[in-house]
Write an enzyme that holds these catalytic residues in place. Structure first.
Site, PDB file in Angstrom:
ATOM      1  N   CYS A   2       0.639  -1.479  -0.097  1.00  0.00           N
ATOM      2  CA  CYS A   2      -0.038  -0.230   0.310  1.00  0.00           C
ATOM      3  C   CYS A   2       0.398   1.346   0.060  1.00  0.00           C
ATOM      4  O   CYS A   2       2.068   1.291   0.716  1.00  0.00           O
ATOM      5  CB  CYS A   2      -0.628   0.069   1.492  1.00  0.00           C
ATOM      6  N   ARG A  27       4.707   0.984  -6.012  1.00  0.00           N
ATOM      7  CA  ARG A  27       4.730  -0.407  -5.032  1.00  0.00           C
ATOM      8  C   ARG A  27       3.856  -1.524  -5.143  1.00  0.00           C
ATOM      9  O   ARG A  27       4.066  -2.705  -4.426  1.00  0.00           O
ATOM     10  CB  ARG A  27       4.077   0.479  -3.813  1.00  0.00           C
ATOM     11  N   TRP A  75      -2.828  -2.642  -1.890  1.00  0.00           N
ATOM     12  CA  TRP A  75      -2.466  -3.829  -1.569  1.00  0.00           C
ATOM     13  C   TRP A  75      -3.149  -5.072  -1.455  1.00  0.00           C
ATOM     14  O   TRP A  75      -2.584  -4.690   0.163  1.00  0.00           O
ATOM     15  CB  TRP A  75      -1.671  -4.163  -2.174  1.00  0.00           C
ATOM     16  N   ASN A 101      -2.094   0.864   5.996  1.00  0.00           N
ATOM     17  CA  ASN A 101      -0.731  -0.370   4.875  1.00  0.00           C
ATOM     18  C   ASN A 101      -0.353  -0.712   6.626  1.00  0.00           C
ATOM     19  O   ASN A 101       0.675  -0.684   7.234  1.00  0.00           O
ATOM     20  CB  ASN A 101       0.646   0.411   4.680  1.00  0.00           C
ATOM     21  N   GLY A 102      -0.665  -2.394   6.031  1.00  0.00           N
ATOM     22  CA  GLY A 102      -0.595  -3.076   6.927  1.00  0.00           C
ATOM     23  C   GLY A 102      -1.177  -4.140   7.650  1.00  0.00           C
ATOM     24  O   GLY A 102      -1.750  -3.986   6.470  1.00  0.00           O
ATOM     25  N   GLU A 484      17.907 -16.492 -10.055  1.00  0.00           N
ATOM     26  CA  GLU A 484      17.788 -14.466 -10.006  1.00  0.00           C
ATOM     27  C   GLU A 484      17.131 -14.763 -11.811  1.00  0.00           C
ATOM     28  O   GLU A 484      16.169 -13.880 -11.796  1.00  0.00           O
ATOM     29  CB  GLU A 484      18.905 -13.774 -10.320  1.00  0.00           C
ATOM     30  N   LYS A 488      13.058 -13.817 -12.838  1.00  0.00           N
ATOM     31  CA  LYS A 488      12.670 -12.332 -13.261  1.00  0.00           C
ATOM     32  C   LYS A 488      11.904 -13.102 -14.492  1.00  0.00           C
ATOM     33  O   LYS A 488      10.999 -11.979 -14.775  1.00  0.00           O
ATOM     34  CB  LYS A 488      14.421 -11.784 -14.026  1.00  0.00           C
ATOM     35  N   GLU A 491       8.283 -13.384 -12.571  1.00  0.00           N
ATOM     36  CA  GLU A 491       8.048 -12.226 -11.833  1.00  0.00           C
ATOM     37  C   GLU A 491       7.259 -10.649 -13.386  1.00  0.00           C
ATOM     38  O   GLU A 491       5.975 -10.689 -13.355  1.00  0.00           O
ATOM     39  CB  GLU A 491       8.167 -11.356 -11.346  1.00  0.00           C
ATOM     40  N   HIS A 507      20.174 -35.417 -10.896  1.00  0.00           N
ATOM     41  CA  HIS A 507      19.495 -36.039 -10.122  1.00  0.00           C
ATOM     42  C   HIS A 507      17.640 -35.912 -10.206  1.00  0.00           C
ATOM     43  O   HIS A 507      16.810 -35.595  -8.996  1.00  0.00           O
ATOM     44  CB  HIS A 507      19.617 -35.798  -8.487  1.00  0.00           C
ATOM     45  N   LYS A 609       6.311  -3.380  -5.024  1.00  0.00           N
ATOM     46  CA  LYS A 609       7.629  -3.483  -5.032  1.00  0.00           C
ATOM     47  C   LYS A 609       8.354  -4.142  -3.303  1.00  0.00           C
ATOM     48  O   LYS A 609       9.252  -4.722  -3.256  1.00  0.00           O
ATOM     49  CB  LYS A 609       8.191  -1.846  -5.406  1.00  0.00           C
TER      50      LYS A 609
HETATM   51  C1  AGP Z   1      12.350  -8.451  -7.713  1.00  0.00           C
HETATM   52  O1  AGP Z   1      12.553  -8.618  -8.880  1.00  0.00           O
HETATM   53  C2  AGP Z   1      12.154  -8.681  -6.367  1.00  0.00           C
HETATM   54  N1  AGP Z   1      10.945  -7.881  -7.513  1.00  0.00           N
HETATM   55  C3  AGP Z   1      11.399  -8.951  -5.067  1.00  0.00           C
HETATM   56  O2  AGP Z   1      12.466 -10.369  -4.696  1.00  0.00           O
HETATM   57  C4  AGP Z   1      12.575  -8.034  -4.060  1.00  0.00           C
HETATM   58  O3  AGP Z   1      13.698  -8.450  -4.034  1.00  0.00           O
HETATM   59  C5  AGP Z   1      12.470  -8.587  -2.603  1.00  0.00           C
HETATM   60  O4  AGP Z   1      10.822  -8.678  -2.721  1.00  0.00           O
HETATM   61  C6  AGP Z   1      13.092  -8.225  -1.510  1.00  0.00           C
HETATM   62  O5  AGP Z   1      12.766  -6.429  -1.796  1.00  0.00           O
HETATM   63  P1  AGP Z   1      13.619  -5.769  -0.940  1.00  0.00           P
HETATM   64  O6  AGP Z   1      14.921  -6.532  -1.330  1.00  0.00           O
HETATM   65  O7  AGP Z   1      13.539  -4.566  -0.577  1.00  0.00           O
HETATM   66  O8  AGP Z   1      13.926  -6.628   0.886  1.00  0.00           O
END
Ligand code: AGP
Length: 614
Positions: A2, A27, A75, A101-102, A484, A488, A491, A507, A609
C-alpha cells in the site's frame, strides 16, 4: 505494498495527493482512493483498479477544493480489491477518515466489539475498525492525536495509519508501527508518505519516523511523539536524489532505465570506499574491527532477489574472509531455531529496508545477541535503524518492481564486506584481496560493455514469447544467477521458469528436458577449468535430449560454441565477480520477453515493490 500520501499546506490537496499516489504506483496496488477536507466536510472518492479509474471518478464528480488531504493505493490483504474495500474508510458520522498500510491482527475482535456497540461497518477490511475506534475516542475527548494514541495502544500487528477529522481541519495525524512512513518538510506545507518519492517534487527534506511514533502534521509544523505522548527524537535528513531520478527519462519502462543505470550504480556504490592505497574503508559499518575479528560465523537473511545476492555473498565470504557463512530466506529464519551468539554476524540484505520478513529476522537475531549489519538502498528506511551498522548501496531510487540495479549494487556491497573482513582479519588471501579491489573498480566499464551488446538478447527474447517454460542452469556463483534469471522471468513474463544447480541435473531436473525446451546456461570462466568443463558436459547432455541451449559464456570461449544454439558473450572477469556481468543479459531477456507479451513490465500483476506484511 500500500502507498500512503498525506498533505497539508497552501495548494489544492487533491493535486498533490494524486500526483504523490502516481509516484507510489510502483509499490503495487489494486485500488486507490483519496479524501479531501474542505469547508469543514470530508469528501472521499475510491475506485478498484489502477489510478486511471480514480482519476476518472474525480473528473466525473470533482470534490470541493481543499488544502488538506490524503490518498492511498491498496494492495489487498483483507477483503477483495473492490471500491468498497478501497481506502479511505470513514466512521459512522463521516467525520473521521483513515488510510492504512499493514495488517491489524486483532481486527476481528475489534470489529465484533464495535458492532456490538452499534457501529455499522461497511467493508471487509481490518482498517475500517480503526475509523470507528477513532470516532469513539474523539468523542471521549482529547482531540485526534490523543485519540490516535489510544487506538494504537489497542492494535496488534503492523500498521501505518493516517487520519483526518473534520473537527481539526489543519491537522493530519500519522502513526507507525512496523510499516513505513516518512515526513516531507516543506515551507508552509508538510507531507506524509510511504516513501520520499511521493513528495520529492516538492521537498527533499525528510524526517525518519521511529517505531511506535505519532506525527502531528500541520501546515506550520511537525510534532513527533510516541504512543504515550512523550516527545520523540527526530532525525531529519536530505534526500540525495531529485525528482528526475524517479522519472522514466525517455525510456519506455523504469526497468529499462534502471538496467541502463547499472554501470553508474556500481560505480556510485564503490565511491569513497577504496583508499588511494587500495585498502577498503567501510567505517560506516559501525562494527569495530576488533569485533569483526571475533566473528566466527556469518548468517545472511534476505528475500527474493536480495536473497540471491546473499547466496553469491556466501561464496565470496567463505573464499576471501575464510568464515563459515549460511544464507537463509528471511521468511523462514525466525520459525526455526538458528544457532546464534554474540560472535555471529547477521547480515540482512534489503533494497527497500522495509521488507517485513527481513525486519522480523533481524529482530529475532537481535534477541539472540548477534551483531547486525544491514545492506540497504533506501535512506530513512527501517532496516538501518534496527541494525548495528549499515552499508548503503547507492543505486538511487529503484521504481520498477523487478529489482535490477539494486541487485548489482548489493553484489558490490557484499564483495566489499567480504574483502573488508578479509583485510581486517588478515586472511591468507591478502594479495588476492588487493587485486580484487582493483578489479572491482573496473566493473562499471565491464557492465557497460555487456549493455552495448544486448540487441541479440532482445531478439532472442522476442522469438521466445510463445514459450511456456524456460530453465536456467549454473554452477558455483552461476547457480544463484540462474535462480535470479528464473525469478525475473516468472515475475515479469508470468512463465514457468526454474533455476537449477547444473550438478543437480541428473538427480531429477533432466527429466524436464524435451525437444525445443529453452535452457539458459551460465558458464563459469575458462580459468575455473574444472567447473567450466563440467558445465560444458551438462550443455551437451541437455542438447542431446533436444534442449534449445542459450549459453552465456565469457567472450572468446570457443569450447561452448558447438553446443550453443544461441551464444551470449560477456567480458572475462574472475569467477566470483562474474554475476555482475552474467545477470545483465538475464534482466534484459526477461524485460524484453514480458514486453513482447504485452505485460506491464514495471508493475507485474499481484506483486508489490516492497513486501511490508508477512
Ligand atoms: C525482485 O525482482 C523482487 N521484486 C523481490 O524478489 C525483491 O527482491 C524482494 O521482495 C526483496 O525486497 P527487498 O530487497 O526490498 O527486501
Amino acid at each position: 505494498m500500500c502507498g500512503i500520501v498525506g498533505y497539508v499546506g497552501g495548494r489544492p490537496a487533491l493535486d498533490v495527493v494524486v500526483e504523490g499516489l502516481a509516484r507510489l504506483e510502483y509499490r503495487g496496488y489494486d485500488s486507490a482512493g483519496v479524501a479531501v477536507l474542505a469547508d469543514g466536510k470530508l469528501a472521499t472518492a475510491k475506485r478498484a483498479g489502477k489510478l486511471v479509474n480514480l482519476r476518472g471518478a474525480l473528473e466525473d464528480e470533482p470534490p470541493p477544493e481543499g488544502t488538506l488531504g490524503m490518498g492511498h493505493t491498496r494492495w489487498a490483504t483483507h477483503g477483495a480489491p473492490n471500491d468498497r474495500n478501497a481506502h479511505p474508510h470513514v466512521d459512522c458520522t463521516g467525520s473521521v477518515a483513515v488510510i492504512h498500510n499493514g495488517i491489524i491482527e486483532n481486527f476481528a475482535e475489534l470489529r465484533a466489539e464495535l458492532e456490538e456497540n452499534g457501529h455499522r461497518l461497511l467493508s471487509d477490511t481490518d482498517t475500517e475498525a480503526v475509523a470507528h475506534l477513532l470516532e469513539d475516542e474523539v468523542k471521549a475527548g482529547g482531540g485526534l492525536v490523543e485519540a490516535m494514541r489510544r487506538v494504537c495502544r489497542r492494535l496488534e500487528g503492523a500498521f501505518t495509519l493516517v487520519a483526518v477529522h473534520t473537527g481539526d481541519p489543519d491537522l493530519v495525524v500519522g502513526a507507525r508501527r512496523n510499516s513505513p512512513l516518512v515526513v516531507g518538510v516543506g515551507e508552509g506545507e508538510n507531507f506524509l508518505a510511504s516513501d520520499v518519492a511521493a513528495f520529492i517534487a516538492h521537498t527533499r527534506n525528510a524526517i525518519e519516523l521511529g517505531q511506535d511514533q505519532i506525527v502531528e502534521l500541520r501546515a506550520g509544523g511537525v510534532t513527533v511523539t510516541d504512543f504515550e505522548g512523550r516527545p520523540a527524537d527526530v532525525k531529519e535528513y536530505h534526500v540525495d536524489w531529485d525528482v528526475s531520478a524517479a522519472e522514466k527519462g525517455g525510456f519506455d519502462y523504469f526497468m529499462l532505465k534502471e538496467i541502463a543505470e547499472q554501470p553508474q550504480a556500481v560505480a556510485d556504490t564503490l565511491l569513497g570506499r577504496i583508499g588511494a592505497d587500495g585498502r577498503l574503508h567501510l567505517d560506516e559499518m559501525r562494527i569495530p574491527d576488533r569485533e569483526l575479528r571475533e566473528v566466527d560465523k556469518i548468517i545472511i537473511v534476505a528475500c527474493g532477489t536480495s536473497y540471491h545476492a546473499g547466496l553469491i555473498a556466501k561464496y565470496a565470504i567463505e573464499h576471501w574472509a575464510g568464515l563459515p557463512c549460511e544464507v537463509e530466506l528471511a521468511s523462514e529464519f525466525r520459525y526455526r531455531d538458528p544457532i546464534l551468539s554474540p560472535s555471529t554476524l547477521v547480515i540482512a540484505i534489503s533494497q527497500s529496508g522495509e521488507t517485513m520478513d527481513a525486519l522480523m529476522a533481524v529482530r529475532h537475531a537481535r534477541e539472540q545477541k548477534a551483531k547486525l549489519l544491514g545492506i540497504c538502498n533506501v535512506n530513512g528506511s527501517t532496516l538501518p535503524r534496527e541494525c548495528d551498522g549499515v552499508l548503503y548501496t547507492h543505486a538511487g531510487p529503484e521504481i520498477a518492481v523487478a529489482s535490477t540495479k539494486a541487485f548489482l549494487t548489493q553484489l558490490v556491497a557484499v564483495y566489499l564486506i567480504a574483502l573488508y573482513i578479509a583485510q581486517v582479519r588478515g586472511t591468507k588471501w591478502g594479495d588476492e584481496v588487493f587485486a580484487m579491489v582493483q578489479l572491482l573498480e573496473r566493473m562499471p566499464e565491464k557492465v557497460e560493455k555487456v549493455l552495448e551488446t544486448m540487441e541479440p538478447v532482445r531478439e532472442l527474447a522476442r522469438s521466445l514469447s510463445g514459450e511456456h517454460c524456460v530453465l536456467f542452469l549454473g554452477r558455483h556463483v552461476g547457480f544463484p544467477v540462474a535462480l535470479e534469471g528464473a525469478l525475473k522471468l516468472k515475475e515479469l513474463a508470468y512463465m514457468h521458469a526454474e533455476g537449477f544447480a547444473a550438478g543437480e541435473l541428473k538427480h531429477g531436473p533432466i527429466a524436464l528436458i524435451e525437444e525445443g525446451l529453452p535452457v539458459v546456461v551460465v558458464v563459469p570462466p575458462r580459468a575455473r577449468e574444472v567447473l567450466h568443463d563440467k558445465i560444458v558436459s551438462n550443455i551437451q547432455e541437455i542438447r542431446a535430449r533436444g534442449a534449445r541451449t542459450i549459453v552465456i559464456a565469457e567472450d572468446g570461449d570457443e569450447s561452448v560454441e558447438p553446443y550453443a544454439d544461441t551464444l551470449i558473450g560477456v567480458p572475462a572477469v574472475p569467477t566470483l565477480l562474474q554475476p555482475l556481468v552474467t545477470t545483465v543479459p538475464l534482466q534484459v531477456f526477461a524485460c524484453e520477453l514480458a514486453s513482447a507479451k504485452g505485460h506491464d513490465v514495471d508493475q507485474p500483476r499481484n506483486l508489490a515493490k516492497s513486501v511490508t506484511v508477512e
